[in-house]
Motif scaffolding. Structure first.
Motif, PDB file in Angstrom:
ATOM      1  N   ARG A   1      -6.379 -60.280  -2.609  1.00 31.24           N
ATOM      2  CA  ARG A   1      -7.266 -60.828  -1.598  1.00 31.24           C
ATOM      3  C   ARG A   1      -8.631 -60.177  -1.729  1.00 31.24           C
ATOM      4  O   ARG A   1      -8.751 -59.028  -2.146  1.00 31.24           O
ATOM      5  CB  ARG A   1      -6.708 -60.566  -0.201  1.00 31.24           C
ATOM      6  CG  ARG A   1      -5.414 -61.297   0.058  1.00 31.24           C
ATOM      7  CD  ARG A   1      -4.969 -61.179   1.508  1.00 31.24           C
ATOM      8  NE  ARG A   1      -5.187 -59.889   2.116  1.00 31.24           N
ATOM      9  CZ  ARG A   1      -4.301 -58.894   2.119  1.00 31.24           C
ATOM     10  NH1 ARG A   1      -3.143 -59.042   1.528  1.00 31.24           N
ATOM     11  NH2 ARG A   1      -4.580 -57.752   2.724  1.00 31.24           N
ATOM     12  N   ILE A   2      -9.662 -60.899  -1.337  1.00 26.54           N
ATOM     13  CA  ILE A   2     -11.021 -60.359  -1.369  1.00 26.54           C
ATOM     14  C   ILE A   2     -11.046 -59.068  -0.552  1.00 26.54           C
ATOM     15  O   ILE A   2     -10.531 -59.004   0.542  1.00 26.54           O
ATOM     16  CB  ILE A   2     -12.031 -61.385  -0.818  1.00 26.54           C
ATOM     17  CG1 ILE A   2     -12.078 -62.599  -1.731  1.00 26.54           C
ATOM     18  CG2 ILE A   2     -13.411 -60.764  -0.671  1.00 26.54           C
ATOM     19  CD1 ILE A   2     -12.896 -63.744  -1.210  1.00 26.54           C
TER      20      ILE A   2
ATOM     21  N   ARG B   1     -12.313 -63.868 -10.712  1.00 27.46           N
ATOM     22  CA  ARG B   1     -12.681 -62.487 -10.384  1.00 27.46           C
ATOM     23  C   ARG B   1     -14.068 -62.426  -9.734  1.00 27.46           C
ATOM     24  O   ARG B   1     -14.278 -61.705  -8.751  1.00 27.46           O
ATOM     25  CB  ARG B   1     -12.675 -61.604 -11.629  1.00 27.46           C
ATOM     26  CG  ARG B   1     -11.360 -61.532 -12.350  1.00 27.46           C
ATOM     27  CD  ARG B   1     -10.324 -60.753 -11.571  1.00 27.46           C
ATOM     28  NE  ARG B   1      -9.082 -60.700 -12.327  1.00 27.46           N
ATOM     29  CZ  ARG B   1      -7.956 -61.282 -11.954  1.00 27.46           C
ATOM     30  NH1 ARG B   1      -7.906 -61.946 -10.807  1.00 27.46           N
ATOM     31  NH2 ARG B   1      -6.882 -61.198 -12.684  1.00 27.46           N
TER      32      ARG B   1
ATOM     33  N   GLN C   1     -13.732 -63.625  -6.212  1.00 25.26           N
ATOM     34  CA  GLN C   1     -13.031 -62.623  -5.406  1.00 25.26           C
ATOM     35  C   GLN C   1     -13.944 -61.457  -5.050  1.00 25.26           C
ATOM     36  O   GLN C   1     -13.880 -60.929  -3.943  1.00 25.26           O
ATOM     37  CB  GLN C   1     -11.818 -62.075  -6.176  1.00 25.26           C
ATOM     38  CG  GLN C   1     -10.702 -63.047  -6.352  1.00 25.26           C
ATOM     39  CD  GLN C   1      -9.689 -62.572  -7.390  1.00 25.26           C
ATOM     40  OE1 GLN C   1      -9.955 -61.666  -8.179  1.00 25.26           O
ATOM     41  NE2 GLN C   1      -8.531 -63.203  -7.403  1.00 25.26           N
ATOM     42  N   ASP C   2     -14.782 -61.057  -5.990  1.00 20.75           N
ATOM     43  CA  ASP C   2     -15.624 -59.877  -5.810  1.00 20.75           C
ATOM     44  C   ASP C   2     -16.980 -60.194  -5.192  1.00 20.75           C
ATOM     45  O   ASP C   2     -17.796 -59.301  -4.989  1.00 20.75           O
ATOM     46  CB  ASP C   2     -15.812 -59.158  -7.144  1.00 20.75           C
ATOM     47  CG  ASP C   2     -14.500 -58.579  -7.661  1.00 20.75           C
ATOM     48  OD1 ASP C   2     -13.584 -58.355  -6.859  1.00 20.75           O
ATOM     49  OD2 ASP C   2     -14.398 -58.348  -8.881  1.00 20.75           O
TER      50      ASP C   2
END
Length: 86
Positions: free
Chosen positions: A7-8, A74, A77-78
């Motif tokens: 999860r973020i 990714r 998410q980031d």
């Protein structure tokens, strides 16, 4: 662990440099590495080197990203890129 398991905010930080984030996002919104290199005024080899280092950093924190699709996940998410940027 799969993408769905992360999860973020809970994912380990790969500690990308500002330039690596710039190259990554340019490549993700481009149709090719050649287009990204032209937009950033970089040699194609430089773009490839940055992407290799980015992949290595993600692997080092247990979040491998061998494909463009995985790197996109990714980056989302980031918080390096928003879905609206695509």
């Amino acid at each position: 662990m799969t993408i769905l398991d992360i999860r973020i905010g809970d994912a380990p930080d790969p500690r990308l440099s500002a330039r690596e984030i710039e190259v990554l996002t340019a490549w993700l919104i481009s149709d090719s590495k050649a287009e990204a290199s032209r937009s950033l005024y970089l040699a194609m080899g430089t773009v490839n080197t940055h992407l290799s280092r980015i992949r290595a950093k993600y692997s080092a924190v247990g979040r491998s990203a061998p494909t463009k699709a995985t790197l996109l996940a990714r980056a989302l998410q980031d918080g390096f890129i928003d879905i609206e940027d695509l």
